[in-house]
Design an enzyme around this catalytic site. Structure first.
Site, mmCIF file in Angstrom:
data_model
loop_
_atom_site.group_PDB
_atom_site.id
_atom_site.type_symbol
_atom_site.label_atom_id
_atom_site.label_comp_id
_atom_site.label_asym_id
_atom_site.label_seq_id
_atom_site.Cartn_x
_atom_site.Cartn_y
_atom_site.Cartn_z
ATOM 1 N N SER A 87 56.102 75.089 59.252
ATOM 2 C CA SER A 87 56.089 73.977 58.308
ATOM 3 C C SER A 87 57.255 73.009 58.508
ATOM 4 O O SER A 87 57.270 71.927 57.918
ATOM 5 C CB SER A 87 56.124 74.505 56.873
ATOM 6 O OG SER A 87 57.367 75.128 56.582
ATOM 7 N N HIS B 89 30.958 85.544 60.339
ATOM 8 C CA HIS B 89 32.188 85.869 61.075
ATOM 9 C C HIS B 89 32.400 87.368 61.301
ATOM 10 O O HIS B 89 32.841 87.759 62.392
ATOM 11 C CB HIS B 89 33.397 85.269 60.381
ATOM 12 C CG HIS B 89 33.620 83.835 60.733
ATOM 13 N ND1 HIS B 89 34.802 83.171 60.490
ATOM 14 C CD2 HIS B 89 32.809 82.920 61.317
ATOM 15 C CE1 HIS B 89 34.708 81.923 60.906
ATOM 16 N NE2 HIS B 89 33.499 81.742 61.404
ATOM 17 N N GLY C 91 49.183 72.343 55.627
ATOM 18 C CA GLY C 91 48.275 72.155 56.746
ATOM 19 C C GLY C 91 47.486 70.862 56.617
ATOM 20 O O GLY C 91 47.641 70.107 55.646
ATOM 21 N N PRO C 92 46.613 70.594 57.578
ATOM 22 C CA PRO C 92 45.789 69.379 57.534
ATOM 23 C C PRO C 92 44.954 69.254 56.262
ATOM 24 O O PRO C 92 44.777 68.148 55.741
ATOM 25 C CB PRO C 92 44.910 69.518 58.774
ATOM 26 C CG PRO C 92 45.692 70.373 59.712
ATOM 27 C CD PRO C 92 46.414 71.354 58.836
ATOM 28 N N ARG D 39 55.580 76.735 51.858
ATOM 29 C CA ARG D 39 56.641 77.690 52.148
ATOM 30 C C ARG D 39 57.483 77.171 53.305
ATOM 31 O O ARG D 39 57.005 76.410 54.163
ATOM 32 C CB ARG D 39 56.066 79.064 52.477
ATOM 33 C CG ARG D 39 55.279 79.148 53.764
ATOM 34 C CD ARG D 39 54.602 80.511 53.881
ATOM 35 N NE ARG D 39 53.879 80.635 55.145
ATOM 36 C CZ ARG D 39 54.374 81.197 56.234
ATOM 37 N NH1 ARG D 39 55.617 81.682 56.219
ATOM 38 N NH2 ARG D 39 53.666 81.288 57.341
#
Length: 440
Positions: A41, A218, A14-15, A36
């Protein structure tokens, strides 16, 4: 080794993984990336191959220029089982619920050869989880936990590639190691300072892990009727003549879920989590100070310094009032410049995402609240074995699981991801407890 971290392997595609690889490359040693193989990806690996292994970071603000740059990777691996060779430091940029899955897929020799594992976005007890899993596999790495990732990094076009955009940097984050006086952690502190982020070192990983604001806010923001209806409602009432209006995570009701009752739940959650942290030998946080100093401030006309300092000792209703004022004060960015009509930037306009299909064609739950479910279940499991009462946590999880079951029933026989399964995460909780030395 050229520095205290030696050869570095960054796990994730990811970033955050891209920004982390570029930062760590400045230490001068080899850096590789592993992730993975998945439909998601594929774009990352394709772009990486096309660029010859070069990753790039751009920044939105000139003040964050130290984070920009690029790295030419030494190697990259498609799939965790394909990792070969000796790596001294493994940096996990994946979500906390994937830590064990990543470690399980690594070759045993690679795992046992690690000197340390760095956790960028852990949850409460993650260092103990990783340490315990490694010990059962015959490894004994140092484990370093951060409170959270240092910035806001994203794919500029929305799709994975070989370049990312970093749009924000935290003023301060926290970290701790299982190794007292860790030279690697000192090196990481200096690296953070070089990009404008103060890394405050704490005595034990559990304290760093408890200093993530998402842990405190959250669950209440996502596990309530308003948000759950925005997340799951469209699949529970398909074919409605009038689609439901967009709801926003941080807005006051009816635009969002924030009500005095929700704030009371949030403050009660803070008390329960504080009791868990203190039972483990850590120190809690001043919730209001944490919100304003480590997240985003409000103007002193809205909340004065004296109220912030006194927050932990104030009566419950006064605490709830101040937290409500905090959310009301951030409906707009109080430090933005107003436009010609006097309107400030809509700071709270973050839409609540609903369920949708993932890259594999399965119905899936958005990262928020999916990731929050895992984190809160681990807290609940540890609390129960400590004998710490957590009725607020129990109630929030109960509401989320009820919505999950209803949505799964409405979507079958369509393929569903594992996110629609009510889970206890017992294996992870047991390893967290063992690593923390928690006994019944």
């Amino acid at each position: 080794m050229t520095h205290e971290l030696g050869k570095v392997l960054v796990a994730g595609t990811g970033p955050t993984a891209v920004q982390t690889a570029v930062m760590l490359s400045r230490l001068g040693g080899p850096v590789a990336v592993v992730g993975r193989e998945s439909a998601r990806s594929e774009g990352f690996f394709a772009a990486l191959g096309a660029s010859g292994g070069t990753l790039r970071v751009d920044v939105q603000n000139d003040a964050h220029r130290p984070l920009a740059g690029e790295v030419r990777l030494t190697e990259w691996f498609r799939g965790y089982p394909t990792v070969a060779g000796q790596w001294h430091t493994l940096v996990l940029t994946v979500t906390a619920d994937a830590y064990v899955a990543v470690l399980q897929q690594l070759d045993g020799g690679v795992l046992r050869g690690l000197d340390r594992v760095v956790l960028l976005s852990p949850t409460l007890g993650s260092a103990s989880l990783v340490r315990e899993y490694a010990a059962r596999a015959g490894a004994a790495p140092e484990v370093i936990s951060f409170s959270s990732y240092l910035g806001d990094t994203r794919w500029p076009g929305g799709s994975p590639g070989d370049a990312v955009l970093t749009a924000g940097v935290k003023r301060r984050t926290y970290a701790a190691s299982t190794l007292p006086g860790s030279p690697a952690l000192e090196r990481l502190r200096a690296l953070h300072a070089s990009v404008g982020c103060h890394l405050e070192l704490l005595a034990q990983p559990i304290e760093a892990e408890s200093r993530n604001i998402s842990l405190y806010v959250h669950p209440a923001l996502f596990m309530n009727d308003v948000t759950l209806d925005a997340v799951f409602g469209p699949v529970l009432t398909p074919g409605s003549e009038r689609p439901a209006p967009t709801r926003y995570v941080y807005k006051l009701y009816p635009e969002g879920p924030v009500t005095p009752s929700l704030i009371a739940t949030m403050v009660a959650f803070w008390r329960e989590l504080t009791a868990v942290v203190e039972s483990l030998g850590g120190t809690g946080v001043n919730l209001l100070a944490f919100m304003l100093e480590d997240s985003y401030p409000v103007r002193p006309e809205s909340i004065g310094p004296a109220d912030v300092a006194a927050f932990p000792s104030l009566p419950r209703v006064h605490q709830e009032y101040l937290v409500y004022v905090r959310y009301a004060s951030l409906l707009i960015d109080p430090f933005s410049e107003p436009d010609a009509e006097g309107r400030y930037f809509d700071f709270s306009g973050i839409p609540i995402r609903g369920v949708g299909r993932n890259a594999a064609g399965e119905w899936d739950v958005p990262r928020m609240p999916k990731e929050d479910y895992y984190r809160t279940k681990v807290i609940q499991g540890v609390a129960r074995h400590l004998g710490v009462a957590c009725p607020t946590i129990d109630g929030l999880l109960g509401a989320y699981e009820e919505a999950l079951v209803r949505a799964a029933g409405a979507l079958r026989p369509d393929p569903l991801s594992e996110a629609f399964v009510v889970q206890d995460f017992d294996a992870d909780v047991d390893m967290v407890r063992a690593g923390l030395g928690v006994t019944v």
